[in-house]
Design an enzyme around this catalytic site. Structure first.
Site, mmCIF file in Angstrom:
data_model
loop_
_atom_site.group_PDB
_atom_site.id
_atom_site.type_symbol
_atom_site.label_atom_id
_atom_site.label_comp_id
_atom_site.label_asym_id
_atom_site.label_seq_id
_atom_site.Cartn_x
_atom_site.Cartn_y
_atom_site.Cartn_z
ATOM 1 C CD GLU A 1 0.525 4.795 -0.588
ATOM 2 O OE1 GLU A 1 0.309 3.600 -0.829
ATOM 3 O OE2 GLU A 1 1.248 5.524 -1.319
ATOM 4 N N GLY B 1 -1.975 1.098 -2.573
ATOM 5 C CA GLY B 1 -1.931 -0.331 -2.350
ATOM 6 C C GLY B 1 -1.966 -1.131 -3.639
ATOM 7 C CB ALA C 1 -6.002 0.706 0.421
ATOM 8 C CD GLU D 1 2.459 -0.194 -0.604
ATOM 9 O OE1 GLU D 1 3.451 -0.136 0.148
ATOM 10 O OE2 GLU D 1 1.299 0.017 -0.207
#
Length: 245
Positions: free
Chosen positions: A130, A107, A64, A110
């Site tokens: 993370e 992200g 992200a 994911e």
């Protein structure tokens, strides 16, 4: 489709090819990309097609956008900004394939987990670092990764900071195949070509049943009953029997 700025979107009739297009940022997932991916999902929901998801350049998605992530608050977390999108991708009616090269981290990992099948290059690296940034992988990794690779390997990634290289991802069952860099999109298309030979409704119901939690034999029976009555089933089986003669 010129309205997209963080994506390249190519509708090829039976499939939509989406390329994450922020190569200078390793295709980091920002708010604009999230919004544009929601737009793509809406179109596929309205007109179901196969999906191929990949990244422009050397990497799938390096994570992200940390600058935006740092500014997010408790209310943003409770809104599940990334998770809501990835869950939506996971619910798309027809099969989805991620073609992963280089980094699929945070992200980005994911997002790849939300797809039904992953093809990787020899340079691929999957991981969820993370906790090192003071947060957790909260966009689906906690429930998708254990289903994909088992709880033990998932904890190695989510708690132990393990990065799965291409060979480890293949052994763990996270990816279907490992190919040379630059050939992963073609390999994903070959997989989708094979998938596209199957009956669309059979694919759609199979995906829905497989993704449904728990044991559901009666739902299997109902789905099969629907398929047994389709003209497509009759035509396909007739063609098979005639070819066998």
């Amino acid at each position: 489709m010129t309205e997209f700025t963080t994506l390249e979107v190519d509708d090829r009739g039976d499939r939509v090819v989406v390329t994450l297009n922020r190569p200078a940022q390793r295709n980091a997932i920002n708010a604009e990309m999230i919004a544009e991916l929601h737009t793509v999902c809406a179109r596929i929901e309205a007109d179901p097609k196969l999906l191929l998801l990949t990244g422009n350049g050397d990497h799938f998605a390096g994570g992200a956008d940390i600058g935006q992530l740092r500014a997010r608050t408790r209310d943003d977390a409770l809104a599940g900004i990334n998770r809501t999108l990835f869950d939506r991708i996971g619910r798309l009616p027809l099969p989805t394939v991620a073609a992963v090269s280089g980094f699929a981290l945070g992200g980005g990992a994911e997002l790849s987990y939300a797809c039904d099948i992953r093809v990787a290059t020899t340079t691929a690296k999957f991981g969820n670092p993370e906790p090192g940034l003071g947060i957790m992988a909260a966009a689906g990794a906690s429930y998708r990764l254990p289903q994909l690779v088992g709880t033990s390997v998932a904890k190695q990634v989510l708690l132990g900071g393990r990065i799965l290289d291409a060979d480890s991802a293949l052994r763990a069952g996270l990816v279907i195949d490992v190919v040379e860099p630059g050939t992963h999109v073609a390999a994903a298309h070959q997989l989708l070509d094979r998938i596209a030979l199957s009956a669309p409704l059979a694919l759609r119901l199979t995906k829905a049943i497989v993704d449904a939690p728990g044991s559901h034999p009666f739902a299997d029976d109902i789905a099969q009953a629907v398929l047994f009555e389709t003209e497509d089933k009759h035509d396909r089986m007739t063609a098979f029997l005639e070819k066998k003669k």
